[in-house]
Enzyme design. Structure first.
Site, PDB file in Angstrom:
ATOM      1  N   CYS A 251       0.546   6.537  -0.016  1.00 12.95           N
ATOM      2  CA  CYS A 251       1.676   7.383   0.341  1.00 12.95           C
ATOM      3  C   CYS A 251       1.550   7.869   1.781  1.00 12.95           C
ATOM      4  CB  CYS A 251       1.739   8.595  -0.592  1.00 12.95           C
ATOM      5  SG  CYS A 251       2.071   8.179  -2.308  1.00 12.95           S
TER       6      CYS A 251
ATOM      7  N   HIS B  64      -4.913   7.006  -2.714  1.00  9.46           N
ATOM      8  CA  HIS B  64      -4.040   8.136  -2.415  1.00  9.46           C
ATOM      9  C   HIS B  64      -3.943   8.363  -0.912  1.00  9.46           C
ATOM     10  CE1 HIS B  64      -3.047   9.567  -6.360  1.00  9.46           C
ATOM     11  NE2 HIS B  64      -4.312   9.710  -6.728  1.00  9.46           N
TER      12      HIS B  64
END
Length: 348
Positions: free
Chosen positions: A195, A139
């Protein structure tokens, strides 16, 4: 297996041996040698790495088992990258540190403390012409910038497995640990499959698919980021669509100032290259390729180099994007710690 490893490694382009030096001048020329000036009249120089010295790698993959936002392909990304580096580039397994959240040894868990410790290990005692490799799949997010070096006003972050108690790791800290200490002539290749990772290592020179230096275009980035958030196709954006929208509020009047601050404070005479899975305003896909869960960027990087190891930086950036074209909205990025001639051969 050993013979296959040696053969594959020899076939990879090197500083001295590549198609251009063999007479094919349509191929990318070799990297420059010796200290390189940033521009005529400037004393500041950077030194390219021959990548002929010691090789060390830090590979991090986090699936966040039993947590909200669990991922599927990050540990596979690390396994695939480990095999690729060993078989194609001669990285020895004993010179790799692997942090994944499926391991039983507490020291091999990708906690914040272990990641920071491993980052220090990666760059410790690095010498000119060494080739260091950093790979993160997990993440990624953003938080408010505090030192004025971000065009959009937000720092990029990565999420350790224990981020809920220990917190995230911010791009400024990663740069301070892994880039600032490096001597001229040391290569660090960093891949972020996460991301909002376009500037995850805070390298100030960002290049387009045409091979030219990109300047801030905040209005365009804001529109692109908004559309990417609304599509919400990726599961790697842990913060979710609602909180992502906050990252797309741009400060257009301060964009050029932030760019100047970044170049002044984050430029390095070392040879640092970052490949990222998306722009700062985009999410990165956790998906399936070849029947296996994988991060789109990790898959594309390996696939592009396996198909053609004799590529320039510009060609490789385009090849990586071709691997993702039509399937994912994310746009992989290439950034550097110094001005780069993207027409030269990519070595590692």
């Amino acid at each position: 297996m050993q013979q296959e490893l040696i053969t594959n490694w020899i076939d990879m382009p090197t500083y001295q041996s590549n198609d251009w030096t063999r007479g094919n001048h349509a191929a990318p020329p070799p990297p420059p040698s010796g200290a390189q000036s940033f521009a005529p009249g400037l004393d500041y120089k950077w030194v390219p790495s021959k990548c002929t010295g010691r090789r060390k790698a830090l590979l991090i993959g986090i699936n966040y088992f039993s947590q909200r936002g669990q991922l599927r392909g990050c540990i596979n990304d690390v396994k695939n990258m480990k095999t690729f580096l060993h078989e194609r580039y001669g990285y020895a397994t004993e010179d790799m540190v692997i942090l994944t959240d499926d391991q039983q040894n507490p020291m091999s868990q990708p906690t914040k403390a272990n990641i920071l410790r491993a980052m220090h290990w990666l760059v410790k005692d690095a010498r000119p012409d060494d080739s260091l490799f950093f790979h993160y799949s997990g993440h990624g997010g953003q938080q408010k910038d505090t030192d004025g070096d971000e065009d959009d006003g937000y720092d990029e972050t990565i999420y350790p497995v224990d981020f809920r108690t220990a917190g995230m790791i911010v791009d400024d800290e990663m740069h301070r640990i892994m880039v600032t200490p490096l001597q001229p002539g040391v290569r660090l290749t960093a891949i972020f499959d996460s991301c909002h990772s376009g500037s995850a290592l805070d390298l100030p020179y960002l290049y387009s698919t045409k091979g030219v230096l990109k300047e801030p275009n905040l209005a365009k980035e804001a529109a692109s980021g908004l559309l990417g958030a609304l599509s919400a196709y990726s599961k790697k954006d842990l913060a979710g669509v609602a909180s992502s929208l906050g990252g797309f509020i741009k400060k257009a009047t301060t964009g050029s100032q932030a760019d100047a601050v970044a170049k002044r404070t984050k430029t390095s005479p070392a040879d640092v290259i970052q490949w990222s899975g998306s722009k700062d305003v985009q999410t990165s896909a956790d998906t399936f390729e070849g029947g296996e869960a994988t991060g789109a960027m990790s898959y594309a990087f390996i696939s592009a180099l396996k198909k053609n190891p004799q590529q320039s930086y510009q060609e490789l950036l385009n090849s990586i994007r071709v691997e993702l074209e039509g399937k994912y909205a994310q746009k992989p990025q290439l950034s550097c710690s110094h001005p780069l001639d993207t027409r030269t051969l990519y070595v590692m």
